[in-house]
Scaffold this active site. Structure first.
Site, PDB file in Angstrom:
ATOM      1  N   ASP A  35       8.882   3.880  -6.689  1.00 31.42           N
ATOM      2  CA  ASP A  35       8.706   5.322  -6.519  1.00 31.42           C
ATOM      3  C   ASP A  35       8.849   5.715  -5.060  1.00 31.42           C
ATOM      4  OD1 ASP A  35       8.300   5.924  -9.142  1.00 31.42           O
ATOM      5  OD2 ASP A  35       6.109   5.874  -9.040  1.00 31.42           O
ATOM      6  N   LYS A  57      10.504  10.086  -7.357  1.00 32.27           N
ATOM      7  CA  LYS A  57      10.539  11.515  -7.614  1.00 32.27           C
ATOM      8  C   LYS A  57       9.581  12.168  -6.655  1.00 32.27           C
ATOM      9  CE  LYS A  57       9.062   9.673 -11.718  1.00 32.27           C
ATOM     10  NZ  LYS A  57       8.680   9.610 -13.069  1.00 32.27           N
ATOM     11  N   MET A 172      -2.653  16.750  -5.374  1.00 34.97           N
ATOM     12  CA  MET A 172      -1.697  17.867  -5.414  1.00 34.97           C
ATOM     13  C   MET A 172      -1.209  18.200  -4.013  1.00 34.97           C
ATOM     14  SD  MET A 172      -4.251  21.043  -5.626  1.00 34.97           S
ATOM     15  CE  MET A 172      -5.436  21.305  -4.313  1.00 34.97           C
TER      16      MET A 172
HETATM   17  N1  SAH Z   1      -0.808   6.893  -8.733  1.00 35.61           N
HETATM   18  C1  SAH Z   1      -1.011   7.620  -7.487  1.00 35.61           C
HETATM   19  C2  SAH Z   1      -0.973   9.130  -7.683  1.00 35.61           C
HETATM   20  C3  SAH Z   1       0.359   9.648  -8.195  1.00 35.61           C
HETATM   21  S1  SAH Z   1       0.408  11.412  -8.336  1.00 35.61           S
HETATM   22  C4  SAH Z   1      -2.318   7.155  -6.848  1.00 35.61           C
HETATM   23  O1  SAH Z   1      -3.101   6.454  -7.496  1.00 35.61           O
HETATM   24  O2  SAH Z   1      -2.557   7.482  -5.682  1.00 35.61           O
HETATM   25  C5  SAH Z   1       1.082  11.860  -6.748  1.00 35.61           C
HETATM   26  C6  SAH Z   1       0.030  12.576  -5.937  1.00 35.61           C
HETATM   27  O3  SAH Z   1      -0.823  11.623  -5.342  1.00 35.61           O
HETATM   28  C7  SAH Z   1       0.590  13.350  -4.776  1.00 35.61           C
HETATM   29  O4  SAH Z   1       1.044  14.638  -5.156  1.00 35.61           O
HETATM   30  C8  SAH Z   1      -0.615  13.453  -3.885  1.00 35.61           C
HETATM   31  O5  SAH Z   1      -1.516  14.435  -4.350  1.00 35.61           O
HETATM   32  C9  SAH Z   1      -1.265  12.106  -4.105  1.00 35.61           C
HETATM   33  N2  SAH Z   1      -0.899  11.143  -3.054  1.00 35.61           N
HETATM   34  C10 SAH Z   1      -0.175  10.007  -3.193  1.00 35.61           C
HETATM   35  N3  SAH Z   1      -0.093   9.338  -2.025  1.00 35.61           N
HETATM   36  C11 SAH Z   1      -0.797  10.059  -1.116  1.00 35.61           C
HETATM   37  C12 SAH Z   1      -1.117   9.895   0.265  1.00 35.61           C
HETATM   38  N4  SAH Z   1      -0.686   8.842   0.962  1.00 35.61           N
HETATM   39  N5  SAH Z   1      -1.878  10.840   0.865  1.00 35.61           N
HETATM   40  C13 SAH Z   1      -2.327  11.894   0.181  1.00 35.61           C
HETATM   41  N6  SAH Z   1      -2.058  12.109  -1.125  1.00 35.61           N
HETATM   42  C14 SAH Z   1      -1.314  11.208  -1.776  1.00 35.61           C
END
Ligand code: SAH
Length: 297
Positions: A35, A57, A172
């Site tokens: 991803d 994405k 988000m």
């Molecule tokens: N599986 C992932 C989340 C996927 S949904 C997890 O466990 O972290 C994607 C969302 O995750 C993004 O829109 C954002 O809100 C959050 N996200 C992912 N990486 C991030 C980061 N390094 N800092 C802040 N938010 C993050």
């Protein structure tokens, strides 16, 4: 022979938060389907000749549809390959990992799940926010903010979230923040409750901001906070100013070019990174051993 699929969490961004198991599995993958929100360094562990496929994405941008991603996973496994499906954070937290596991089960492809450090805990931690705190938050709710709250069929129960006795962690972008803050305040969450947003959590360029729930929505837009971001709503968000450590390191926000010879550069680069710098290694010096003539005695 059918191959094997590992649904692997890559953590939130800091390569140091990859698990030992993730590194081991990437190291023997035939194919890595990854991803957008993974640490780039993760791919460096893949063996020479492994196929690295970007199915990433990112909000609005070009993306491989989920259906196509799942078809790719199945096809590679059916061809007998060891497949690592590398997802940001944890694969079962808003990562559609559950759907991918169901698809593999239906296709009778063996799989394993490797949890990862989720951004909803890691980004607040790097901003100095413990998601639980004795006496202030004994529960925490993880919520997706990508649902459109204007949709009547939204799956989020705003009244229940407003009443939730603990920390709310929203996954988000900053664009959804004004609507979500308004929904929560309308539903009875106190407008003056502490809240914080953490942008690009655990990456060297992490930025965070804390304010009251009401003030945060305007401040975040003004401060140029973007995506990906985690929003924390609850008393614990108020601890950011006290406990924030990552953004306070002496070289945070600076980029340092290391021109030393390659052999000596990495130790210096590691030190600079410890102090918060982003390091560009550009060896401009080459060292060569002096031709030493040993005098004959
Ligand atoms: N599986 C992932 C989340 C996927 S949904 C997890 O466990 O972290 C994607 C969302 O995750 C993004 O829109 C954002 O809100 C959050 N996200 C992912 N990486 C991030 C980061 N390094 N800092 C802040 N938010 C993050």
């Amino acid at each position: 022979m059918t191959g094997f699929v590992y649904l692997v969490g890559a953590g939130p961004g800091d390569p140091g938060l990859l698990t030992a198991r993730a590194i081991e599995l990437i190291g023997r993958a035939d194919v890595v389907l990854y991803d957008k929100l993974i640490p780039r360094e993760a791919l460096g562990f893949a063996p020479e000749g492994a196929e690295l496929v970007d199915v990433g994405k990112i909000g609005g941008g070009p993306q491989v549809p989920q259906e196509e991603t799942e078809r790719l996973i199945v096809d590679h496994a059916r061809a007998g390959r060891t497949v690592v499906r590398l997802k940001g954070g944890d694969p079962f937290v808003f990562g559609r990992g559950g759907e991918e596991a169901q698809r593999l089960l239906a296709a009778r492809i063996p799989f394993e799940v490797v949890p990862g450090v989720t951004s909803g805990i890691a980004a607040p931690a790097y901003a100095g926010i413990p998601v639980t705190f004795r006496g202030a938050a004994s529960a925490v709710a993880f919520v997706t903010g990508h649902e459109d709250p204007a949709k009547p069929e939204t799956a989020i129960d705003w009244d229940a979230l407003a009443r939730f006795p603990g920390t709310l962690v929203f996954y988000m972008g900053v664009r959804q923040l004004p609507r979500i803050a308004a929904k929560l305040i309308d539903a009875g969450r106190p407008a003056d409750q502490p809240a914080a947003i953490v942008d690009r959590g655990t990456f060297p360029e992490q930025r965070s901001l804390a304010a009251t729930l009401e003030a945060l929505r305007e401040r975040a837009a003004g401060a140029g906070i973007g995506a990906p971001a985690i929003t924390v709503i609850g008393e614990v968000a108020g601890l950011r100013d006290e406990l924030g450590w990552f953004e306070r390191r002496p070289l945070t926000g600076r980029t340092v070019v290391v021109t030393r010879a390659r052999a000596q550069a990495s130790a210096l680069a590691a030190r600079l990174r410890e102090f918060g710098a982003q390091v560009v290694e550009a060896p401009a010096i080459r060292t060569e051993p002096l031709p030493v003539t040993v005098p004959a005695i």
